[in-house]
Design a protein around this motif. Structure first.
Motif, short mmCIF file in Angstrom:
data_model
loop_
_atom_site.label_atom_id
_atom_site.label_comp_id
_atom_site.label_asym_id
_atom_site.label_seq_id
_atom_site.Cartn_x
_atom_site.Cartn_y
_atom_site.Cartn_z
N THR A 1 1.93 2.18 -0.03
CA THR A 1 1.43 3.13 1.11
C THR A 1 1.23 2.19 2.46
O THR A 1 1.06 1.17 2.33
N SER A 2 0.91 2.92 3.30
CA SER A 2 0.73 2.38 4.82
C SER A 2 -0.65 1.76 4.73
O SER A 2 -0.86 0.65 5.38
N ARG A 3 -1.47 1.85 3.56
CA ARG A 3 -2.68 1.10 3.34
C ARG A 3 -2.48 -0.48 2.95
O ARG A 3 -3.49 -1.05 2.63
N ALA A 4 -1.37 -0.37 2.07
CA ALA A 4 -1.06 -1.42 1.26
C ALA A 4 -1.20 -2.78 1.81
O ALA A 4 -0.67 -2.87 3.07
N ILE B 1 0.62 0.52 -4.86
CA ILE B 1 -0.37 -0.33 -4.10
C ILE B 1 -0.71 0.74 -2.90
O ILE B 1 0.07 0.76 -1.78
N ASP B 2 -2.23 0.72 -2.69
CA ASP B 2 -2.66 1.72 -1.88
C ASP B 2 -3.84 1.05 -1.22
O ASP B 2 -4.77 1.65 -0.82
N GLY B 3 -3.95 -0.38 -0.87
CA GLY B 3 -4.86 -1.26 -0.43
C GLY B 3 -4.68 -2.43 -0.62
O GLY B 3 -3.59 -3.15 -0.71
N PHE B 4 -6.02 -3.23 -0.56
CA PHE B 4 -5.95 -4.67 -0.71
C PHE B 4 -5.37 -5.33 -1.89
O PHE B 4 -5.84 -4.74 -3.22
N CYS B 5 -4.66 -6.19 -2.25
CA CYS B 5 -3.99 -6.79 -3.56
C CYS B 5 -3.93 -8.29 -3.16
O CYS B 5 -2.90 -8.58 -2.43
N ALA B 6 -4.88 -9.04 -3.43
CA ALA B 6 -4.78 -10.36 -3.12
C ALA B 6 -5.06 -11.37 -4.48
O ALA B 6 -5.29 -11.08 -5.36
N THR C 1 -6.29 -0.65 -5.44
CA THR C 1 -6.96 -0.23 -3.92
C THR C 1 -7.64 -1.25 -3.40
O THR C 1 -7.79 -1.39 -2.21
N ASP C 2 -8.36 -2.08 -4.04
CA ASP C 2 -9.26 -3.07 -3.71
C ASP C 2 -9.24 -4.10 -4.67
O ASP C 2 -10.45 -4.31 -5.42
N ASP C 3 -8.41 -5.01 -5.00
CA ASP C 3 -8.27 -6.25 -5.96
C ASP C 3 -8.22 -7.47 -5.33
O ASP C 3 -6.94 -7.76 -4.91
N ARG C 4 -9.21 -8.25 -5.64
CA ARG C 4 -9.18 -9.73 -4.84
C ARG C 4 -8.77 -10.65 -5.71
O ARG C 4 -8.69 -11.76 -5.23
N LEU D 1 0.81 -9.85 3.95
CA LEU D 1 2.07 -9.15 3.84
C LEU D 1 1.45 -7.68 4.15
O LEU D 1 0.97 -7.33 2.87
N ARG D 2 1.80 -6.94 4.98
CA ARG D 2 1.59 -5.52 5.08
C ARG D 2 2.55 -4.83 6.23
O ARG D 2 3.38 -5.40 6.68
N GLY D 3 2.35 -3.65 6.26
CA GLY D 3 2.94 -2.85 7.58
C GLY D 3 4.47 -2.76 7.44
O GLY D 3 4.97 -2.65 6.12
N ASN D 4 4.91 -2.80 8.43
CA ASN D 4 6.77 -2.55 8.16
C ASN D 4 7.34 -3.48 7.39
O ASN D 4 8.33 -3.34 6.65
N ARG D 5 6.95 -4.90 7.47
CA ARG D 5 7.37 -6.15 6.65
C ARG D 5 7.27 -5.68 5.14
O ARG D 5 8.40 -5.89 4.47
N LEU D 6 6.29 -5.28 4.67
CA LEU D 6 5.97 -5.14 3.24
C LEU D 6 6.84 -3.74 2.81
O LEU D 6 7.37 -3.52 1.90
N GLN D 7 6.69 -2.60 3.90
CA GLN D 7 7.61 -1.49 3.43
C GLN D 7 8.89 -1.71 3.65
O GLN D 7 9.75 -0.84 2.82
N GLY D 8 9.65 -2.58 4.11
CA GLY D 8 10.94 -3.14 4.35
C GLY D 8 11.28 -3.75 2.78
O GLY D 8 12.53 -3.69 2.44
N MET D 9 10.28 -4.09 2.05
CA MET D 9 10.35 -4.90 0.71
C MET D 9 10.44 -3.90 -0.50
O MET D 9 11.19 -4.03 -1.43
N TYR D 10 9.53 -3.07 -0.38
CA TYR D 10 9.09 -2.03 -1.42
C TYR D 10 9.35 -0.69 -0.84
O TYR D 10 8.85 -0.38 0.37
N ARG D 11 9.55 0.36 -1.69
CA ARG D 11 9.73 1.74 -1.33
C ARG D 11 8.26 2.32 -1.04
O ARG D 11 7.45 1.89 -1.40
N SER D 12 8.27 3.44 -0.05
CA SER D 12 6.96 4.09 0.06
C SER D 12 6.57 4.99 -0.95
O SER D 12 7.70 5.54 -1.55
#
Length: 144
Positions: free
Chosen positions: A76-79, A53-58, A27-30, A130-141
């Motif tokens: 998730t949509s927050r990834a 992945i449900d938040g920030f992963c950096a 959720t919040d991994d820097r 990388l987030r939103g539709n681009r990310l969700q196009g690469m990995y399943r929801s």
């Protein structure tokens, strides 16, 4: 005694199967040191657990994409994933790009992620997201 041992073994087998069914939530991994993340995710891969992945992963956190099969990762949509060149601390405490570690990380990522990174100029000191539709196009929801 034999019955008691049988119960203990059965309990351990059940506990072991449940741990592999559990998912680890990011959720919040820097990020941090690359070696620590490789070790962490290798253990996670061996455990059979999945990742949400449900938040920030950096930074080094994104190594999860390189270590676990995509079938065990959902977003998730927050990834939101953040990528940049690997770096070391140089003279006077300044960050210095580590070209070898940057190449290693880049080549570890799955092909769709590498293509996305390459399309944005590669891994440089500048962070790309990388987030939103681009990310969700690469990995399943993730299932809701």
């Amino acid at each position: 005694m034999k019955r008691w041992m049988g119960l203990v073994i059965a309990a351990l087998m059940i506990a072991g199967s449940r741990s592999s069914d559990a998912a680890v939530r990011i959720t919040d991994d820097r990020g941090g040191l690359i070696g620590k993340y490789i070790y962490k995710y290798e253990r996670l891969r061996a455990s059979g657990q999945s990742v949400i992945i449900d938040g920030f992963c950096a930074s080094a956190c994104t190594i999860v994409l390189a270590t676990l099969p995509s079938t065990r990762i959902c977003v998730t949509s927050r990834a939101e994933l953040a990528f940049h060149a690997a770096w070391d601390i140089g003279r006077r405490g300044r960050a210095v790009t580590n070209a070898g570690a940057t190449r290693m990380m880049y080549h570890m990522y799955p092909a769709p992620v590498r293509r996305w990174i390459a399309g944005r100029g590669g891994l440089t000191p500048r962070t790309i997201f990388l987030r939103g539709n681009r990310l969700q196009g690469m990995y399943r929801s993730c299932p809701t």
